[in-house]
Design a protein around this motif. Structure first.
Motif, short mmCIF file in Angstrom:
data_model
loop_
_atom_site.label_atom_id
_atom_site.label_comp_id
_atom_site.label_asym_id
_atom_site.label_seq_id
_atom_site.Cartn_x
_atom_site.Cartn_y
_atom_site.Cartn_z
N ASP A 106 -8.68 -3.34 31.32
CA ASP A 106 -9.67 -4.21 31.98
C ASP A 106 -10.13 -5.35 31.07
O ASP A 106 -10.80 -6.27 31.51
CB ASP A 106 -10.88 -3.39 32.44
N MET A 107 -9.79 -5.25 29.78
CA MET A 107 -10.19 -6.28 28.81
C MET A 107 -9.06 -7.27 28.57
O MET A 107 -9.24 -8.29 27.91
CB MET A 107 -10.45 -5.54 27.49
N ARG A 164 -18.86 -1.02 28.96
CA ARG A 164 -18.13 -1.52 27.77
C ARG A 164 -17.30 -2.76 28.12
O ARG A 164 -17.03 -3.59 27.26
CB ARG A 164 -17.27 -0.41 27.15
N ILE A 165 -16.91 -2.89 29.38
CA ILE A 165 -16.09 -4.05 29.74
C ILE A 165 -16.99 -5.30 29.84
O ILE A 165 -16.62 -6.39 29.39
CB ILE A 165 -15.34 -3.82 31.07
N LEU A 174 -16.14 0.17 21.93
CA LEU A 174 -15.52 -1.16 21.92
C LEU A 174 -14.65 -1.41 20.71
O LEU A 174 -14.27 -2.55 20.43
CB LEU A 174 -16.64 -2.21 21.97
N LEU A 191 -9.35 -11.16 27.22
CA LEU A 191 -8.92 -11.38 25.84
C LEU A 191 -7.82 -12.44 25.77
O LEU A 191 -7.75 -13.24 24.83
CB LEU A 191 -8.45 -10.05 25.22
N GLY A 193 -17.75 -6.32 26.32
CA GLY A 193 -16.59 -7.01 25.73
C GLY A 193 -16.47 -8.43 26.26
O GLY A 193 -16.08 -9.35 25.53
N THR A 194 -16.82 -8.62 27.52
CA THR A 194 -16.74 -9.96 28.12
C THR A 194 -17.72 -10.91 27.42
O THR A 194 -17.39 -12.06 27.13
CB THR A 194 -17.03 -9.87 29.64
N ARG A 222 -11.53 -8.41 37.05
CA ARG A 222 -11.34 -8.78 35.64
C ARG A 222 -10.64 -10.14 35.50
O ARG A 222 -10.91 -10.89 34.55
CB ARG A 222 -10.56 -7.71 34.89
N LEU A 264 -11.40 -3.49 20.83
CA LEU A 264 -11.61 -4.93 20.97
C LEU A 264 -12.19 -5.53 19.70
O LEU A 264 -11.70 -6.55 19.20
CB LEU A 264 -12.55 -5.21 22.15
#
Ligand code: EPU
Length: 426
Positions: free
Chosen positions: A315-316, A243-244, A270, A320, A247-248, A381, A273
């Motif tokens: 981790d996001m 999921r990270i 997600l 972000l 999201g990236t 990250r 986000l």
């Protein structure tokens, strides 16, 4: 398979300012695959794991398991498929040289303690992002009846007979919950883990353990019930998508005013986000087998909090923050999980970003045109955040210490190149 540390001097050169478009597939999740590899230690039968990402952390984890006597084989035809077995395990002491390079290595404690009644492991390594104590893990083992001592650089846990118990976790630690689960599945009697972490990686680990014969209920909530069983068998399990990483890519699409379909992203994982992206004015479509993220137009400033799941993943937070440099107005990023996860702000300022730290909050003013810089990845990250900033910056950026990125992202440069980015590894 490249050995860990290979390419330690690698740098990425990124020519920014290109719009990303196309389709990208998300790899298996780093933070799901690592405890799953360890779960294979619990059985002498073979377990097959599919969708294991080709990253340095899984390579090191395989080395740790082999050191203990487990067999770990990667299918030469299908490199994401690992066959593992705990049949030959003869050591219960993890190799300090390797465990100090990744935090997830500490979950070998739970599995070894559960199966053999003893385990020893040094304090693990991992990213420099704040204090990362182990009290929750160790208190959980003690509640299950283990005696914990410190011998040299290692924590040692011994329990001739592990018994189920009520385990109250002071903090819903992700690896802490996984460690206690791995020990409790083979303990005698009933365990209730209260204030457990609820991340998707834990749900998937519990599903895998249940397929091996464990009796776990409640994973995904903050109370997990485990009925101990005598032994576990092998299984076949697919690692959930990362999921990270997903999201990236979503942030990369938004930053470059692009349009990207992210295959295999699980929209439910997600939500924190994507709902923020929606608030900011980014177009997000959720599909059964992924997401589409597109942006045309201005972004609104916002406020985000990094908290345990289902809130926004810590981790996001750094990736972000890069997008927030392009939003109109002042944005706030509150970090509630770690006490030192803003070291990357200094690197982002080199791109011209206007961001300051006020305690556990980053205050970001935008929109700021980003210009190329020479920067250093500080952790996995923070490294991803620099890649995103470089994609949006005018000119050529050079990122050093990209071995941090290689720990956690499978072929990030290759995947971004396919979407139209200009990235070279030197
Ligand atoms: N904490 C304690 N006591 C403990 C353990 C943790 O107080 O015994 C505190 C830590 O100090 C920290 C907070 O709990 O403030 C969060 O730590 P947690 O234990 O939940 O993190 P973790 O399990 O060590 C995993 C991920 C991290 C991710 C966090 C939070 C893996 C391998 N790592 O770490 O991922 O940030 O959960 O979601 O699963 C990454 O992938 O880049 C990464 C750092």
């Amino acid at each position: 398979m490249k050995p860990p540390g290979y390419g330690r001097d690698s740098r990425l050169r990124i020519e920014g300012g290109r719009r990303l478009e196309g389709t990208v597939r998300v790899s298996g999740a780093k933070n799901a695959s690592l405890p799953m590899m360890v779960a294979a230690l619990l059985s002498s039968e073979e377990t097959t794991l599919e969708n294991v990402p080709a990253i340095d952390d899984t390579v090191v984890m395989a080395m740790i398991l082999r050191h203990l006597g487990a067999s770990v084989a990667r299918d030469p035809e299908l490199p994401d498929v690992y066959r593992l077995s705990g049949r030959g395990v003869w050591r219960t002491e993890a190799p300090s040289r390797l465990v100090t390079s990744l935090r997830a290595s500490f979950v070998v404690m739970g599995a070894l303690l559960g199966r053999f009644g003893e385990a020893a492991c040094a304090a693990p390594g991992g990213d420099v992002i704040g204090q990362r104590p182990l009290d929750v893990h160790l208190a959980g083992f003690a509640a299950l009846g283990a005696e914990i001592t410190r011998e040299g650089d290692k924590f040692v846990a011994r329990a001739p007979s592990l018994r189920g118990a009520r385990v109250f976790m002071d903090y819903p630690s992700v690896l802490g919950t996984e460690n206690i689960l791995l020990a409790a599945v083979l303990a005698r009697g009933h365990t209730r883990i209260v204030n457990a972490a609820a991340e998707p990686e834990i749900v998937s680990l519990a599903e895998m353990l249940n397929k091996m014969g464990a009796r776990i209920e409640g994973a995904g909530s903050h109370t997990i019930e485990v009925e101990g069983v005598e032994s576990l068998g092998g299984t076949h399990h697919r690692v959930i998508p990362d999921r990270i990483e997903a999201g990236t890519f979503a942030l990369a699409a938004a930053l470059t005013e692009g349009d990207v379909a992210i295959e295999d992203a699980v929209p439910r994982h997600l939500e924190a986000l994507t709902s923020k992206l929606g608030d900011m004015g980014v177009h997000v479509e959720e599909h059964e087998c992924g997401l589409r993220v597109a942006r045309c137009g201005r972004l609104k400033a916002t406020q985000v909090q990094a908290v345990p799941y289902p809130g926004l993943a810590t981790d996001m937070q750094a990736p972000l923050a890069v997008l927030l440099t392009q939003a109109d107005g002042v944005s706030f990023v509150h970090e509630r999980v770690y006490d030192n996860r803003f070291l990357y702000l200094g690197e982002l300022r080199k791109f011209g970003a206007e961001m300051v730290q006020a305690g556990s909050t980053a205050v970001i003013s935008g929109p700021t045109p980003l210009v190329s810089a020479s920067v250093r990845a500080l952790d996995v990250r923070a490294g991803a955040a620099l890649v995103l900033a470089a994609l949006a910056a005018q000119g050529e950026t050079e990122i050093s210490d990209v071995f941090h990125l290689d720990r956690g992202y499978e072929n990030l440069d290759g995947k971004l190149t396919k979407l139209g980015a200009a990235i070279h590894r030197v």
